[in-house]
Each structure stands twice: as structure tokens, then as C-alpha cells.
Design a protein around this motif. Structure first.
Motif, PDB file in Angstrom:
ATOM      1  N   VAL A 356       0.838  -1.202   0.000  1.00  0.00           N
ATOM      2  CA  VAL A 356       0.000   0.000   0.000  1.00  0.00           C
ATOM      3  C   VAL A 356       0.868   1.246   0.000  1.00  0.00           C
ATOM      4  O   VAL A 356       0.591   2.220  -0.714  1.00  0.00           O
ATOM      5  CB  VAL A 356      -0.962  -0.017   1.212  1.00  0.00           C
ATOM      6  N   LYS A 357       1.943   1.229   0.758  1.00  0.00           N
ATOM      7  CA  LYS A 357       2.832   2.382   0.800  1.00  0.00           C
ATOM      8  C   LYS A 357       3.485   2.625  -0.563  1.00  0.00           C
ATOM      9  O   LYS A 357       3.618   3.771  -1.014  1.00  0.00           O
ATOM     10  CB  LYS A 357       3.896   2.153   1.879  1.00  0.00           C
ATOM     11  N   GLU A 358       3.887   1.546  -1.216  1.00  0.00           N
ATOM     12  CA  GLU A 358       4.463   1.672  -2.559  1.00  0.00           C
ATOM     13  C   GLU A 358       3.448   2.256  -3.531  1.00  0.00           C
ATOM     14  O   GLU A 358       3.776   3.106  -4.374  1.00  0.00           O
ATOM     15  CB  GLU A 358       4.936   0.304  -3.043  1.00  0.00           C
ATOM     16  N   LEU A 359       2.198   1.814  -3.420  1.00  0.00           N
ATOM     17  CA  LEU A 359       1.137   2.329  -4.297  1.00  0.00           C
ATOM     18  C   LEU A 359       0.932   3.817  -4.084  1.00  0.00           C
ATOM     19  O   LEU A 359       0.805   4.589  -5.046  1.00  0.00           O
ATOM     20  CB  LEU A 359      -0.168   1.567  -4.032  1.00  0.00           C
ATOM     21  N   MET A 360       0.869   4.269  -2.846  1.00  0.00           N
ATOM     22  CA  MET A 360       0.644   5.687  -2.568  1.00  0.00           C
ATOM     23  C   MET A 360       1.796   6.546  -3.073  1.00  0.00           C
ATOM     24  O   MET A 360       1.590   7.661  -3.581  1.00  0.00           O
ATOM     25  CB  MET A 360       0.461   5.904  -1.064  1.00  0.00           C
ATOM     26  N   GLY A 361       3.025   6.033  -2.945  1.00  0.00           N
ATOM     27  CA  GLY A 361       4.167   6.788  -3.460  1.00  0.00           C
ATOM     28  C   GLY A 361       4.112   6.958  -4.960  1.00  0.00           C
ATOM     29  O   GLY A 361       4.384   8.040  -5.503  1.00  0.00           O
ATOM     30  N   ARG A 362       3.759   5.892  -5.679  1.00  0.00           N
ATOM     31  CA  ARG A 362       3.648   5.983  -7.135  1.00  0.00           C
ATOM     32  C   ARG A 362       2.478   6.879  -7.548  1.00  0.00           C
ATOM     33  O   ARG A 362       2.566   7.628  -8.525  1.00  0.00           O
ATOM     34  CB  ARG A 362       3.467   4.586  -7.723  1.00  0.00           C
ATOM     35  N   LEU A 363       1.379   6.782  -6.812  1.00  0.00           N
ATOM     36  CA  LEU A 363       0.224   7.634  -7.128  1.00  0.00           C
ATOM     37  C   LEU A 363       0.554   9.102  -6.960  1.00  0.00           C
ATOM     38  O   LEU A 363       0.120   9.944  -7.750  1.00  0.00           O
ATOM     39  CB  LEU A 363      -0.966   7.259  -6.239  1.00  0.00           C
ATOM     40  N   LYS A 364       1.333   9.414  -5.917  1.00  0.00           N
ATOM     41  CA  LYS A 364       1.692  10.814  -5.685  1.00  0.00           C
ATOM     42  C   LYS A 364       2.509  11.368  -6.844  1.00  0.00           C
ATOM     43  O   LYS A 364       2.231  12.462  -7.362  1.00  0.00           O
ATOM     44  CB  LYS A 364       2.472  10.923  -4.374  1.00  0.00           C
ATOM     45  N   LYS A 365       3.509  10.614  -7.296  1.00  0.00           N
ATOM     46  CA  LYS A 365       4.330  11.073  -8.416  1.00  0.00           C
ATOM     47  C   LYS A 365       3.512  11.191  -9.691  1.00  0.00           C
ATOM     48  O   LYS A 365       3.658  12.145 -10.455  1.00  0.00           O
ATOM     49  CB  LYS A 365       5.495  10.099  -8.627  1.00  0.00           C
ATOM     50  N   PHE A 366       2.636  10.217  -9.924  1.00  0.00           N
ATOM     51  CA  PHE A 366       1.839  10.230 -11.155  1.00  0.00           C
ATOM     52  C   PHE A 366       0.817  11.371 -11.150  1.00  0.00           C
ATOM     53  O   PHE A 366       0.570  12.002 -12.176  1.00  0.00           O
ATOM     54  CB  PHE A 366       1.147   8.877 -11.313  1.00  0.00           C
ATOM     55  N   ALA A 367       0.221  11.648  -9.977  1.00  0.00           N
ATOM     56  CA  ALA A 367      -0.787  12.711  -9.901  1.00  0.00           C
ATOM     57  C   ALA A 367      -0.148  14.086 -10.072  1.00  0.00           C
ATOM     58  O   ALA A 367      -0.733  14.981 -10.697  1.00  0.00           O
ATOM     59  CB  ALA A 367      -1.526  12.641  -8.569  1.00  0.00           C
ATOM     60  N   VAL A 368       1.051  14.282  -9.515  1.00  0.00           N
ATOM     61  CA  VAL A 368       1.729  15.568  -9.659  1.00  0.00           C
ATOM     62  C   VAL A 368       2.107  15.829 -11.110  1.00  0.00           C
ATOM     63  O   VAL A 368       2.080  16.969 -11.591  1.00  0.00           O
ATOM     64  CB  VAL A 368       2.963  15.617  -8.742  1.00  0.00           C
ATOM     65  N   ALA A 369       2.433  14.777 -11.839  1.00  0.00           N
ATOM     66  CA  ALA A 369       2.842  14.935 -13.238  1.00  0.00           C
ATOM     67  C   ALA A 369       1.678  15.225 -14.167  1.00  0.00           C
ATOM     68  O   ALA A 369       1.897  15.645 -15.315  1.00  0.00           O
ATOM     69  CB  ALA A 369       3.574  13.678 -13.704  1.00  0.00           C
TER      70      ALA A 369
END
Length: 555
Positions: A356-369
Motif C-alpha cells: 500500500v505504501k508503494e502504491l501511494m508513493g507511485r500515485l503521488k508522483k503520477f498525480a503531480v505529473a
């Protein structure tokens, strides 16, 4: 993981023990009353009213040693306005449901000695971020509030009426005229909430969306092992690490086949994920056909809103902690990548918080982009305008052949002028007549066939049309003299003997009044006795015949 059913059971046991000990009164509706699910509202209708302006004052300066001090009537105060203010501490429109009618205070009337009236107080209504305001009847967008502190004027207060001091000129040094206050704006509003989030959760019912929200944030949604546990949207902020801090998540009820046509609870809340930059599609690995569920949900999105279906998605295969799902994980991942058309697919377990932590980290980068494609809607109506702000030439003259001699003048500007006119003052009525002529309304009525005496209606006021006079006020003594003259013209004054003995009534100069001036001193041969005097002077006609006169004969 937060378990809502377990927490409710513990709370119920505590209430039962408290009731047995006599420390609390039994209440069967306590759970329903305090349940946040029943307090969530994303639509509301309210009626807002701006305060009316205060009336102007007619007053004159009266002091010892100051003869003819002049007018000193003050203006009325402006009425209060109604504003909607964005408050980041709210996430529902429930306060608006409890306060349907919102009215601002009106301004105070003007006073003598040049004192202006006090202004009315403004009313501020707090709404959550993402609130869209529309006019109820036309459904035109007035604006949207997204950031904390944003403010939108929805009902402006009326301006105060002017006192007689404002109407003093060099020619009219003592005006007896004042204005009434301008009425405040009144309208019905349709308020809609669209939650502002970075990531929106989609999926079938009981796919584990609420469990994922509880595992990734401090939110505590209701979690249970049956479909449609979530019946209202839930917001959460992911703050697991510095890499994923500040990611706002939005969980909505699950979607089913036929959702675009209104089936299930999801369509009523799909508006809340329209603002999201990224959609997180949660696939239940324990479903009979996970791939078919993924395809069905995407088809329903296309039917509901093509813009929503084109948003970038991240696909998550949930419940890999179940042995049956773990065995076919690789096969399901390949099939999901093929159907999704991209590689943004990840397998997790929300119940055990695995990856879950890995998913949230990737989501944060993808959403900012992702670019900010969801721009605020363009306002279609301006609530800041009131009656006197409209174009004075924007009016309409309405007539009905079924009611001849009746005319209605409709227009925001002229109707507000009529409301602000003090009809008790003759000078104010005369000013209204001059305004009708200055705006071209009197000439247009005459061009369309209006004659003197026709009924003209402006808003709630009506009066007789008069093409010759701008001052509709006529002194009472003139009206009495005119009535007496009309009565004499119709022969209703009695016999001729009574008329001879009575004094001749007054009549206008162009209508024979010039004959009534100095009648006793006029010299003429209007009586029979005047001709008899001439006959006495010329009794013998032969005296006037001379010898050299030529006499004409018929032969």
C-alpha cells in the motif's frame, strides 16, 4: 484495519452497560442521529435575499437666525448582501439543508440634518471546497468555490434612496422629493458539491476500496463484508511518508452494470471523482470474473461521461492475501495490462497493507505529473448585477387584443425606478413622468396606438396614460372647475332661467373663455332695443331721397 461493525458492537455494549448503571438514558435513535452517513448532503436548494436599501428623507433646515435654510434630508443606508464563502473545514452541504431561507438585513432610513442611514449587515454562508452554484430556474452557472477563503456574491443588497438634499439645484432650491430604497436581489439557488481530490477510487461493490482508504489514511469509513457498505463518499489524506504526503483520496460507492442508467448508488456520486486527476480502479481478485468486472466498469464510465472515461487510470488488483488470488496473480496481472492498454497495474492487499505504501508513493508522483485539465466552469450569469445596473433601454411593451386600452411595460430598470418612486410626493410623480419620456417609453406607447386615458402598468403600479403632460398631478381646484365645465356643456345645470340668474362658470380661454372677459363693457347690437333706437331716428324714409338720386327699378 478499522472495522466499523466491531466498533459499533463495542459502542452498543458500552451504552447498554451505561443504561444498566443508570448513567445514561436509553435512546434507540442515538446511532441513527449521530451517524455521519445521514449527515452527508451533496446537493441543496436555498433562497437568498439581499437587504432592501433605506428610504431617503425629506427635511429642511429650521434654525433660529437661518431663514430658508434649504433641504438637508439624508440618504438611506445600503442593504446587506449575501455571500457564499469556501471553508476547508466542511465536506457536506448539510448546514444549507437546515437553513433554506437566508436574508440579509436592510438599511436604515435617512434622517434630517444630512444624516445618512446605517448600512445593513452582510451574511456569510460557509460551504465546502468544490461547491458549484447555479441559478435554480435556468440552471446557469454563477461560479465555483475551490480554495479556502474564496467568496461569491449571490444576492446584492439594494442601494439607499436619495434624500431631498441630493435633488437641490439652482432652479429648484427647495425640492420636496425623495427616493425609496432599492429592493435587494432575491433568487433561488441550486448548490452542488463536487469533492476536490487528487485520486478517486472506482470499482465494484465490496472490492476493498474503503479498506484501502482506511489503510492509506487516517479516515475511518464503514467497513463490512457485504456489498454497498459505503453509501456516501469518503475523503482521506495520505500522509504515510514524505514521498506521499498530502495526497487527497476520495472513495465513492461501488458501481454495477447499468450504473449509467441509474442502477446502484454510484451514479449519484460520480460527480465527486470528476475533479480527480487520477482514477484508481480497484479490482476484486476474489470475484468470479475480475477481468469482466474491469471492462464493465469502464463501459459504464463511457456511457455516463466520456470526459471521465478518458481520465488516466491506475489499476489495482486487490486481495492478493487470499491464496486463490495469489495463485493466479501473474495471469490476472497480464490480462489487466492487456485490457487497460498500459502498464500502470499493481497488486496489493488492503487488508494486510501489503504494498500500500508503494502504491501511494507511485500515485503521488503520477498525480503531480498530470496537468490540471479540470478548469473552473465559465460563469454564465452575474449575481452582482441588480435592477439599476441593467440597461435602461432593455424594456418590453406588452399588449393583449383581448384587453384593449391596457399596456404593460416590463423591464428590470424601469420596474426598479417605479419601486423607488415616492408616489406620495407630486414632484416625484412628475419626475417619473419625465423619466418615461427620457427613456422613450411614452413616445413608443404613443406610436403603438396608446391614447389618453389608457391603463399603463409598470410592475405592481398602474396609472393613466397622458401624452401631453409629464406631470400627472393636477390640483384639485382645477379638476373641480373642469368637471363643472363639462357638466354645463352637457346641459345638466337645469333650466335656462336658472342659468341666466347664475354666474357664468369658468371655462378655458381657447374654448370660449375670451368671451367671458368684460362682457358688461362690450358695445354691440346684440339686443332688440338697440335696433329700435335706430328706427326712431329714421322714421321718414323720404328725407333721405334726393332729386339727383338714381332709382333702380325691376323694369
Amino acid at each position: 484495519v478499522f472495522d466499523a461493525d466491531r466498533e459499533e458492537a463495542i459502542a452498543a455494549k458500552k451504552r447498554l452497560l451505561a443504561e444498566q448503571r443508570g448513567m445514561a438514558k436509553p435512546s434507540s435513535a442515538a446511532v441513527v442521529k449521530d451517524d455521519q452517513e445521514w449527515k452527508f448532503f451533496d446537493t441543496a436548494r436555498i433562497h437568498v435575499s439581499g437587504g432592501d436599501g433605506g428610504n431617503g428623507c425629506v427635511s429642511f433646515r429650521r434654525e433660529k437666525g437661518e431663514p430658508r435654510g434649504g433641504p438637508n434630508g439624508g440618504r438611506g443606508g445600503r442593504g446587506g448582501s449575501v455571500y457564499l464563502v469556501c471553508d476547508e473545514g466542511l465536506n457536506t452541504l448539510a448546514p444549507l439543508r437546515n437553513r433554506v431561507h437566508v436574508r440579509a438585513t436592510k438599511g436604515r432610513n435617512g434622517l434630517g440634518k444630512g444624516k445618512d442611514g446605517q448600512k445593513g449587515n452582510h451574511v456569510m454562508i460557509s460551504v465546502p471546497p468544490g461547491t458549484v452554484i447555479r441559478e435554480l430556474h435556468t440552471q446557469k452557472v454563477a461560479g465555483e468555490l475551490r480554495e479556502h477563503g474564496d467568496k461569491l456574491l449571490v444576492a446584492r443588497g439594494g442601494r439607499g434612496g436619495r434624500g431631498n438634499a441630493a435633488f437641490m439645484t439652482q432652479r429648484n432650491t427647495a425640492p420636496k422629493i425623495a427616493e425609496r430604497g432599492e429592493p435587494g436581489a432575491k433568487r433561488w439557488l441550486s448548490v452542488e458539491l463536487r469533492l476536490v481530490a487528487d485520486v478517486g477510487f472506482l470499482g465494484k461493490p465490496n472490492a476493498g476500496k474503503s479498506t484501502l482508504l482506511a489503510a492509506a489514511s487516517a479516515a475511518r469509513p464503514k467497513i463490512a463484508n457485504y456489498p454497498f457498505t459505503t453509501i456516501v463518499p469518503n475523503l482521506g489524506v495520505c500522509d504515510i511518508s514524505d514521498e506521499g504526503a498530502g495526497l487527497i483520496l476520495c472513495d465513492i460507492p461501488g458501481l454495477i452494470e447499468g450504473a449509467a442508467g441509474g442502477a446502484g448508488l454510484g451514479p449519484a456520486f460520480l460527480r465527486h471523482v470528476q475533479r480527480c486527476k487520477v482514477l484508481l480502479h480497484v479490482v476484486d481478485g476474489t470475484s468470479e470474473d475480475p477481468i469482466g468486472d474491469f471492462v464493465a466498469i469502464n463501459e459504464e464510465l463511457k456511457k455516463y461521461d466520456s470526459f471521465l472515461a478518458e481520465k488516466p487510470q491506475v489499476v489495482v488488483l486487490n486481495k492478493i492475501d487470499v491464496p486463490e488470488v495469489k495463485e493466479k496473480e501473474a495471469e490476472l496481472m497480464e490480462a489487466l495490462k492487456e485490457k487497460a492498454g498500459h502498464s500502470r497495474v499493481l497488486s496489493i492487499s488492503a487488508a494486510t497493507t501489503e504494498r500500500v505504501k508503494e502504491l501511494m508513493g507511485r500515485l503521488k508522483k503520477f498525480a503531480v505529473a498530470q496537468p490540471d485539465t479540470d478548469l473552473p466552469p465559465i460563469p454564465e450569469v452575474d449575481f452582482a448585477r441588480n435592477g439599476l445596473d441593467f440597461d435602461s433601454d432593455d424594456y418590453e411593451i406588452i399588449s393583449d387584443p383581448s384587453y384593449p386600452g391596457q399596456w404593460r411595460v416590463a423591464g428590470e430598470y424601469i420596474e426598479n425606478i417605479a419601486k423607488m418612486t415616492h408616489w406620495e410626493y407630486p414632484e416625484a410623480v412628475a419626475r417619473f413622468g419625465r423619466q418615461l419620456e427620457a427613456l422613450g417609453i411614452a413616445k413608443e406607447l404613443e406610436r403603438r396606438g396608446a391614447v389618453d386615458g389608457d391603463l399603463v402598468m409598470v410592475g405592481e403600479y398602474d396609472f393613466d396614460f397622458n401624452s401631453r403632460l409629464t406631470n400627472l398631478y393636477i390640483p384639485q381646484e382645477l379638476l373641480e372647475k373642469e368637471a363643472l365645465y363639462e357638466k354645463q356643456a352637457k346641459g345638466e345645470n337645469g333650466s335656462e332661467d336658472e342659468t341666466d340668474n347664475e354666474e357664468a362658470p369658468w371655462r378655458p380661454f381657447p374654448q370660449g373663455g375670451f368671451l367671458d372677459v368684460d362682457t358688461d363693457e362690450l358695445v354691440g347690437f346684440m339686443e332688440t332695443e338697440d335696433w329700435d333706437l335706430l328706427d326712431d331716428d329714421f322714421e321718414d324714409d323720404d328725407d333721405f331721397i334726393y332729386d339727383d338720386d338714381e332709382i333702380w327699378t325691376s323694369s
